[in-house]
Design a protein around this motif. Structure first.
Motif, PDB file in Angstrom:
ATOM      1  N   ASP A  49       0.867  -1.170   0.000  1.00 51.94           N
ATOM      2  CA  ASP A  49       0.000   0.000   0.000  1.00 51.94           C
ATOM      3  C   ASP A  49       0.907   1.225   0.000  1.00 51.94           C
ATOM      4  O   ASP A  49       1.838   1.314   0.808  1.00 51.94           O
ATOM      5  CB  ASP A  49      -0.893   0.001   1.247  1.00 51.94           C
ATOM      6  N   ARG A  50       0.658   2.166  -0.897  1.00 55.71           N
ATOM      7  CA  ARG A  50       1.527   3.334  -1.059  1.00 55.71           C
ATOM      8  C   ARG A  50       1.700   4.116   0.249  1.00 55.71           C
ATOM      9  O   ARG A  50       2.811   4.471   0.623  1.00 55.71           O
ATOM     10  CB  ARG A  50       0.956   4.242  -2.145  1.00 55.71           C
ATOM     11  N   THR A  51       0.611   4.386   0.952  1.00 55.42           N
ATOM     12  CA  THR A  51       0.698   5.173   2.188  1.00 55.42           C
ATOM     13  C   THR A  51       1.453   4.418   3.267  1.00 55.42           C
ATOM     14  O   THR A  51       2.334   4.975   3.925  1.00 55.42           O
ATOM     15  CB  THR A  51      -0.713   5.560   2.687  1.00 55.42           C
ATOM     16  N   LEU A  53       3.648   2.002   2.913  1.00 55.83           N
ATOM     17  CA  LEU A  53       5.064   1.898   2.546  1.00 55.83           C
ATOM     18  C   LEU A  53       5.781   3.216   2.814  1.00 55.83           C
ATOM     19  O   LEU A  53       6.899   3.230   3.356  1.00 55.83           O
ATOM     20  CB  LEU A  53       5.218   1.481   1.081  1.00 55.83           C
ATOM     21  N   ALA A  54       5.147   4.327   2.491  1.00 56.40           N
ATOM     22  CA  ALA A  54       5.745   5.640   2.758  1.00 56.40           C
ATOM     23  C   ALA A  54       5.912   5.863   4.267  1.00 56.40           C
ATOM     24  O   ALA A  54       6.937   6.401   4.713  1.00 56.40           O
ATOM     25  CB  ALA A  54       4.898   6.749   2.155  1.00 56.40           C
ATOM     26  N   ARG A  57       8.799   3.688   5.400  1.00 54.03           N
ATOM     27  CA  ARG A  57      10.066   4.260   4.919  1.00 54.03           C
ATOM     28  C   ARG A  57      10.487   5.410   5.826  1.00 54.03           C
ATOM     29  O   ARG A  57      11.634   5.500   6.247  1.00 54.03           O
ATOM     30  CB  ARG A  57       9.946   4.737   3.479  1.00 54.03           C
ATOM     31  N   CYS A  73       4.317  11.553   4.073  1.00 54.68           N
ATOM     32  CA  CYS A  73       3.690  10.682   3.076  1.00 54.68           C
ATOM     33  C   CYS A  73       2.643  11.389   2.228  1.00 54.68           C
ATOM     34  O   CYS A  73       2.174  10.816   1.251  1.00 54.68           O
ATOM     35  CB  CYS A  73       3.120   9.434   3.728  1.00 54.68           C
ATOM     36  N   HIS A  83      -3.959   4.110   8.884  1.00 53.69           N
ATOM     37  CA  HIS A  83      -2.894   3.204   8.450  1.00 53.69           C
ATOM     38  C   HIS A  83      -1.967   2.858   9.622  1.00 53.69           C
ATOM     39  O   HIS A  83      -1.546   1.707   9.768  1.00 53.69           O
ATOM     40  CB  HIS A  83      -2.094   3.812   7.301  1.00 53.69           C
TER      41      HIS A  83
END
Length: 133
Positions: A49-51, A53-54, A57, A73, A83
């Motif tokens: 999921d983009r959010t 993962l951001a 990170r 993010c 999230h």
């Protein structure tokens, strides 16, 4: 999804005879291999999921509060909070109170390295870099 996943940690990585435990850096098939694969699939699903993962990170660089994570993010504060709750429930992040703020951190370095490796693999694809080990 289970309420809390068991993620490997340093104290569980050694057998009493001094060798590495099956499954911690091992290619061997052990009796718990099916469970390990199921948990790995769950972890990778959460990272897909983009959010999230951001968020992971950014947390790889150090602990942060919701405001800092929201800025990092680019998602709404409500989305980031949802999230983070999901990541916390899965046991991937921890939280502590600092006054009125909740401060989040990665549960362990395996997650930071997993995120770093996923982003490195993406770099190879995006930048058309040659493969390597």
């Amino acid at each position: 999804m289970t309420a809390r996943m068991h993620l490997s940690d340093a104290h569980g990585s050694q057998r009493s005879d001094g060798g590495s435990a099956v499954g911690h850096g091992s290619d061997g098939q052990g009796p718990d291999d099916g469970e390990r694969i199921a948990v790995a699939v769950e972890i990778l699903g959460l990272l897909a999921d983009r959010t999230r993962l951001a968020l992971l990170r950014r947390l790889g660089a150090g602990e942060a509060d919701v405001t800092t994570l929201t800025e990092a993010c680019g998602a709404s504060r409500t989305s980031v909070s949802q999230h983070l709750a999901r990541l916390r429930l899965a046991g991937l992040v921890t939280t502590r109170k600092d006054g009125r703020r909740a401060v989040y951190a990665l549960r362990h370095g395996h997650l930071r390295r997993l995120v770093d490796e996923a982003l490195s693999a993406a770099d190879h694809r995006v930048r058309h870099l040659p493969p390597h080990d």
